[in-house]
Design a protein around this motif. Sequence first.
Motif, mmCIF file in Angstrom:
data_model
loop_
_atom_site.group_PDB
_atom_site.id
_atom_site.type_symbol
_atom_site.label_atom_id
_atom_site.label_comp_id
_atom_site.label_asym_id
_atom_site.label_seq_id
_atom_site.Cartn_x
_atom_site.Cartn_y
_atom_site.Cartn_z
ATOM 1 N N TRP A 1 -53.477 -17.131 41.703
ATOM 2 C CA TRP A 1 -53.630 -18.253 40.764
ATOM 3 C C TRP A 1 -54.166 -19.508 41.439
ATOM 4 O O TRP A 1 -54.746 -20.366 40.767
ATOM 5 C CB TRP A 1 -52.293 -18.538 40.085
ATOM 6 N N ILE A 2 -53.990 -19.636 42.753
ATOM 7 C CA ILE A 2 -54.559 -20.793 43.450
ATOM 8 C C ILE A 2 -56.080 -20.798 43.314
ATOM 9 O O ILE A 2 -56.694 -21.849 43.087
ATOM 10 C CB ILE A 2 -54.132 -20.792 44.930
ATOM 11 N N THR A 3 -56.692 -19.641 43.427
ATOM 12 C CA THR A 3 -58.156 -19.561 43.357
ATOM 13 C C THR A 3 -58.656 -19.140 41.987
ATOM 14 O O THR A 3 -59.804 -19.417 41.630
ATOM 15 C CB THR A 3 -58.688 -18.563 44.406
ATOM 16 N N PRO B 1 -57.124 -19.698 38.439
ATOM 17 C CA PRO B 1 -56.095 -20.174 37.512
ATOM 18 C C PRO B 1 -56.031 -19.324 36.254
ATOM 19 O O PRO B 1 -57.048 -18.812 35.770
ATOM 20 C CB PRO B 1 -56.557 -21.605 37.196
ATOM 21 N N SER C 1 -49.002 -20.831 36.963
ATOM 22 C CA SER C 1 -50.356 -21.249 37.317
ATOM 23 C C SER C 1 -50.592 -22.698 36.902
ATOM 24 O O SER C 1 -51.170 -23.494 37.659
ATOM 25 C CB SER C 1 -51.384 -20.335 36.650
ATOM 26 N N HIS C 2 -50.129 -23.066 35.714
ATOM 27 C CA HIS C 2 -50.263 -24.466 35.290
ATOM 28 C C HIS C 2 -49.485 -25.396 36.222
ATOM 29 O O HIS C 2 -49.942 -26.503 36.526
ATOM 30 C CB HIS C 2 -49.771 -24.627 33.857
ATOM 31 N N LEU D 1 -49.038 -25.060 39.324
ATOM 32 C CA LEU D 1 -49.814 -25.223 40.544
ATOM 33 C C LEU D 1 -50.926 -26.252 40.380
ATOM 34 O O LEU D 1 -51.189 -27.055 41.293
ATOM 35 C CB LEU D 1 -50.420 -23.881 40.963
ATOM 36 N N HIS D 2 -51.577 -26.259 39.218
ATOM 37 C CA HIS D 2 -52.831 -26.994 39.063
ATOM 38 C C HIS D 2 -52.734 -28.275 38.244
ATOM 39 O O HIS D 2 -53.430 -29.252 38.568
ATOM 40 C CB HIS D 2 -53.875 -26.074 38.402
ATOM 41 N N ASP D 3 -51.941 -28.282 37.181
ATOM 42 C CA ASP D 3 -51.997 -29.395 36.223
ATOM 43 C C ASP D 3 -51.609 -30.715 36.882
ATOM 44 O O ASP D 3 -50.595 -30.803 37.595
ATOM 45 C CB ASP D 3 -51.080 -29.118 35.029
ATOM 46 N N LYS E 1 -57.080 -29.233 44.601
ATOM 47 C CA LYS E 1 -55.746 -29.300 45.181
ATOM 48 C C LYS E 1 -54.747 -28.594 44.262
ATOM 49 O O LYS E 1 -54.900 -28.582 43.038
ATOM 50 C CB LYS E 1 -55.298 -30.751 45.371
ATOM 51 N N THR E 2 -53.720 -28.001 44.858
ATOM 52 C CA THR E 2 -52.612 -27.421 44.094
ATOM 53 C C THR E 2 -51.292 -27.896 44.691
ATOM 54 O O THR E 2 -51.239 -28.306 45.849
ATOM 55 C CB THR E 2 -52.639 -25.877 44.119
#
Length: 406
Positions: free
Chosen positions: A206-208, A210, A216-217, A219-221, A227-228
């Motif tokens: 999910w880092i690469t 999403p 996953s959200h 990590l990214h939102d 960046k995560t």
Amino acid sequence: MTTTENDLGWLDDITMSQLERNPYPVYERLRAEAPLAYVPVLGSYVASTAELCREIATSPDFEAVITPAGGRTFGHPAIIGVNGDVHADLRGMVEPQLQPVEVDRWVDDLVRPIARRYVEAFENDGRAELVAQYAEPVSVRSLGDLLGLTDVSSDTLRDWFARLNRSFTNAAMTADGEFANPEGFLDADRAKEEIKAAVDPLIDRWITEPADTAISHWLHDGMPPGKTRDREYIYPTIYVYLLGAMQEPGHGIASTLVGLFGEPEQFEQVVDDPALIPRAIAEGMRWTSPIWSATARITTTDVHLAGVDLPKGTPVIQSYGSANHDTGLYEAPTRFDLHRPPLPHLAFGAGRHACAGIYYANHVMRIALEELFEAIPNMERDTSAEVEFWGWGFRGPTALPVTWEV
């Protein structure tokens, strides 16, 4: 008459076993004699009335703190025990997927097929054990799929939350402020190793790449492009979800059913009119709060409350299950009563640290009961044995056998 310390000598005799089996008599006495009291076995002050629990949850003189056993179980920074910028970031991380407008978009499509699948597995058998075969599986599968753990079996998810639960509620303390049963955390340590072994590969992907999954959200939102959030930063909150968020709807479903079975006329009313299901759930959550006594606050200044001086840095456990049986608010609180005048309960907490998943959890419980009553409207509790409840931090029925004519 003023209660003196000598009058409260009985607090020294309280045991964790007693609280896990049936905390209600102890807390009934606490509410009457010492609504804010130091309980030695817990190594903490305890608030037992609705008024005190709500005041502490909303007062600027208190902030969140995790109980010692909770901190040992989840690690830092768990969303339930942090404040300030870290709490704001973690709430901002988890809340977007749990907003009502967002939940309404997907909750029926997520939960209803799961509930149907589980009820179809036993609806022609004429008997079932609804905690293990329905309430807990529907709860853990729904949240597991939301988190993105679709390849983790429901049995594994149930096992993880049971082991984390036993660790979180391994709360007994010695007079020296040490854990009375340090070995009681080791099984949860092994469970966390299993969780990381299952989740780490998903996070790597999910880092690469999403995905539309909660983790996953997380990590990214809200992060800058490219960046995560660090996985070790979000793991404590993953553990919170795998325990509290998975436990609450399942045990709420089961407790509501036990309450309805104890009032056959009310059971029939709800089966005949599914519009009453949300009201039954609200009463079930008040009657046996799934998160019974698992949250705490700590004073940010010297506080005088309920006749007790609390120096700055004093933790207080909020016993929401006790607050929801407060006779100052509820008439005959030990009775399940669908038609009780609607009053706000504290099963989901209060203040800035109230449960972020209130709306989601209520819909999981509603859909599960809709599907169950639609498929098996004539079920009855198997009365060959009494229903046993367990838990002080988190509480629910251990089993609920039912029968029906096929």
